[in-house]
Write an enzyme that holds these catalytic residues in place. Structure first.
Site, mmCIF file in Angstrom:
data_model
loop_
_atom_site.group_PDB
_atom_site.id
_atom_site.type_symbol
_atom_site.label_atom_id
_atom_site.label_comp_id
_atom_site.label_asym_id
_atom_site.label_seq_id
_atom_site.Cartn_x
_atom_site.Cartn_y
_atom_site.Cartn_z
ATOM 1 N N SER A 178 0.919 -1.198 0.194
ATOM 2 C CA SER A 178 -0.114 0.058 0.021
ATOM 3 C C SER A 178 0.803 1.202 -0.007
ATOM 4 O O SER A 178 2.169 1.195 0.511
ATOM 5 C CB SER A 178 -0.971 -0.077 1.201
ATOM 6 O OG SER A 178 -1.410 1.266 1.426
ATOM 7 N N TYR A 196 -1.955 -0.796 10.298
ATOM 8 C CA TYR A 196 -2.068 -1.275 9.045
ATOM 9 C C TYR A 196 -0.444 -0.590 8.375
ATOM 10 O O TYR A 196 -0.058 -1.389 7.386
ATOM 11 C CB TYR A 196 -3.111 -0.325 8.188
ATOM 12 C CG TYR A 196 -3.300 -0.536 7.017
ATOM 13 C CD1 TYR A 196 -3.984 -1.890 6.205
ATOM 14 C CD2 TYR A 196 -2.799 0.470 5.939
ATOM 15 C CE1 TYR A 196 -4.307 -1.893 4.840
ATOM 16 C CE2 TYR A 196 -3.177 0.326 4.545
ATOM 17 C CZ TYR A 196 -3.743 -1.024 4.021
ATOM 18 O OH TYR A 196 -3.954 -1.008 2.615
HETATM 19 N N1 LIG Z 1 -8.288 0.003 -1.808
HETATM 20 C C1 LIG Z 1 -7.363 0.966 -1.816
HETATM 21 O O1 LIG Z 1 -7.081 1.963 -2.088
HETATM 22 C C2 LIG Z 1 -6.089 0.239 -1.150
HETATM 23 C C3 LIG Z 1 -4.987 0.990 -1.110
HETATM 24 C C4 LIG Z 1 -3.778 0.117 -0.575
HETATM 25 C C5 LIG Z 1 -3.605 -1.080 -0.445
HETATM 26 N N2 LIG Z 1 -4.746 -1.749 -0.562
HETATM 27 C C6 LIG Z 1 -4.763 -3.333 -0.522
HETATM 28 O O2 LIG Z 1 -5.167 -3.946 -1.500
HETATM 29 C C7 LIG Z 1 -5.510 -5.196 -1.181
HETATM 30 C C8 LIG Z 1 -7.018 -5.454 -1.535
HETATM 31 O O3 LIG Z 1 -8.019 -4.602 -0.947
HETATM 32 P P1 LIG Z 1 -9.214 -3.921 -1.659
HETATM 33 O O4 LIG Z 1 -8.988 -2.656 -1.574
HETATM 34 O O5 LIG Z 1 -9.608 -4.644 -2.777
HETATM 35 O O6 LIG Z 1 -10.115 -4.434 -0.351
HETATM 36 P P2 LIG Z 1 -11.800 -5.412 -0.217
HETATM 37 O O7 LIG Z 1 -12.172 -4.964 0.986
HETATM 38 O O8 LIG Z 1 -12.539 -5.007 -1.454
HETATM 39 O O9 LIG Z 1 -10.876 -6.613 -0.514
HETATM 40 C C9 LIG Z 1 -10.286 -7.324 0.399
HETATM 41 C C10 LIG Z 1 -10.691 -8.873 0.267
HETATM 42 O O10 LIG Z 1 -9.948 -9.648 1.200
HETATM 43 C C11 LIG Z 1 -10.560 -10.706 1.903
HETATM 44 N N3 LIG Z 1 -10.109 -10.947 3.137
HETATM 45 C C12 LIG Z 1 -10.089 -10.431 4.246
HETATM 46 N N4 LIG Z 1 -9.386 -10.858 5.374
HETATM 47 C C13 LIG Z 1 -8.986 -12.064 4.714
HETATM 48 C C14 LIG Z 1 -8.427 -13.417 5.151
HETATM 49 N N5 LIG Z 1 -8.101 -13.455 6.827
HETATM 50 N N6 LIG Z 1 -8.195 -14.428 4.512
HETATM 51 C C15 LIG Z 1 -8.663 -14.203 3.360
HETATM 52 N N7 LIG Z 1 -9.183 -13.131 2.607
HETATM 53 C C16 LIG Z 1 -9.453 -12.038 3.444
HETATM 54 C C17 LIG Z 1 -11.972 -9.850 1.868
HETATM 55 O O11 LIG Z 1 -13.034 -10.925 2.292
HETATM 56 C C18 LIG Z 1 -12.074 -9.105 0.623
HETATM 57 O O12 LIG Z 1 -12.567 -10.030 -0.285
HETATM 58 C C19 LIG Z 1 -5.464 -5.100 0.388
HETATM 59 O O13 LIG Z 1 -4.245 -5.906 0.575
HETATM 60 C C20 LIG Z 1 -5.351 -3.697 0.871
HETATM 61 O O14 LIG Z 1 -4.480 -3.416 1.917
HETATM 62 C C21 LIG Z 1 -5.941 -1.162 -1.055
#
Ligand SMILES: NC(=O)c1ccc[n+]([C@@H]2O[C@H](COP(=O)([O-])OP(=O)(O)OC[C@H]3O[C@@H](n4cnc5c(N)ncnc54)[C@H](O)[C@@H]3O)[C@@H](O)[C@H]2O)c1
Length: 293
Positions: free
Chosen positions: A142, A155
């Site tokens: 991230s 985080y």
């Molecule tokens: N959305 C953003 O702006 C952003 C920015 C930086 C990093 N990220 C990273 O991108 C990745 C995806 O995030 P997103 O934004 O798509 O979020 P999201 O909440 O849409 O998706 C996350 C997914 O992970 C699953 N999950 C959560 N805990 C879990 C576990 N213990 N085991 C298996 N699955 C699990 C959830 O059920 C969900 O389907 C994450 O690692 C997040 O930290 C996202």
């Protein structure tokens, strides 16, 4: 589409939502077979309905290494191999008004999913890949792992750990032709942006989500919104042969957020499609500290 992943098998953790879901779609569109490991079987079933035989779902909690090992075994059993591991599952943890009020109760849960999950996914995928000609491992960190800022410190710490772990793993696993890279998304509208507000009354969640988005838009030089597909495109690149000489990298996908502060406030920027290359006014946005994710 280039069909560049025909014959390749991938695992996407957290594949049921947001960035993971867009990644599953892109990998399948390039000809790959995908195993989704996620906690949410309902949304997993939606992906299967969309992609048919190219996708299978295994309920997996990535914070439990034994389940991650089973996920890898399931991919090999189902599709006959494993070439690409996308360690994407992540959670933000609770938002506390101040570090002083953080009861640290979230520490093990956030580190368990965000860091231990990535380490376990890398280890078990690499064990298979090392004996089968190599592969590509893509960890999702991230901008919060690259930049310090107020809020969600646990985080940020977990995501910084993912970056350092990725580079170390890349060095060790290179001898097996396993590439390990890391993506650092920022400001991608997915359910994650409000997860840390869980438990707040709905109107507060809405206000919280708006504040987070506004703050992140202030930090972003590019005039366009990020989308899950922007991150998924980078996964496809790192997964395939175009990235054969790329390992140990951290690629921000953040509209320029980690490059530096924007020259114009969001309301002064032209929509992306009308944007000209004219030099901007000296109207720097004054952000006290990024709330980047
Ligand atoms: N959305 C953003 O702006 C952003 C920015 C930086 C990093 N990220 C990273 O991108 C990745 C995806 O995030 P997103 O934004 O798509 O979020 P999201 O909440 O849409 O998706 C996350 C997914 O992970 C699953 N999950 C959560 N805990 C879990 C576990 N213990 N085991 C298996 N699955 C699990 C959830 O059920 C969900 O389907 C994450 O690692 C997040 O930290 C996202």
């Amino acid at each position: 589409m280039t069909d560049e992943l025909v014959g390749k098998v991938a695992i996407v953790t957290g594949g049921a939502s947001g960035i993971g879901r867009a990644t599953v779609t892109k990998l399948v569109a390039e000809g790959g077979k995908v195993v989704m490991g996620d906690l949410d079987p309902e949304r997993g079933a939606e992906a299967i309905a969309e992609h048919g035989d190219a996708v299978v779902f295994l309920r997996t909690d990535v914070s439990d290494p034994a389940q991650v090992e089973q996920l890898v075994e399931h991919a090999v059993r189902t599709f006959g191999g494993l070439h690409v591991m996308v360690n994407n599952a992540g959670i933000p943890g609770k938002m506390h008004p101040s570090l002083l009020l953080d009861d640290l109760g979230d520490f093990h849960r956030v580190l368990g999913v965000n860091l231990l999950g990535v380490m376990a996914g890398t280890k078990f995928a690499a064990r298979h890949m090392a004996e089968h000609g190599g592969g590509s491992i893509i960890n999702v960190s991230s901008v919060g792992g690259l930049q310090a800022g107020g809020g969600v410190q646990t985080y940020r710490a977990s995501k910084a750990g993912v970056i350092h772990f990725t580079k170390s793993a890349a060095i060790e696993l290179a001898q097996y032709d396993i590439r390990v890279n890391c993506l650092a998304p920022g400001n991608i509208p997915t359910p994650l942006l409000t997860t840390s507000a869980a438990g707040m009354p709905p109107d507060k969640v809405e206000r919280f989500a708006k504040a987070v988005r506004a703050s992140m838009n202030n930090d972003r030089p590019l005039p366009r919104e990020g989308e899950p597909e922007h991150v998924a495109d980078a996964v496809v690149y790192l997964a395939g042969d175009r990235a054969l000489y790329v390992t140990g990298t951290v690629l921000p996908i953040d509209g320029g957020t980690t490059a530096g502060k924007p020259l114009k406030k969001p309301e002064e920027r032209k929509p992306a499609e009308q944007n000209s290359a004219e030099p901007s006014a000296m109207s720097r946005v004054n952000v006290s500290g990024p709330v980047t994710r």
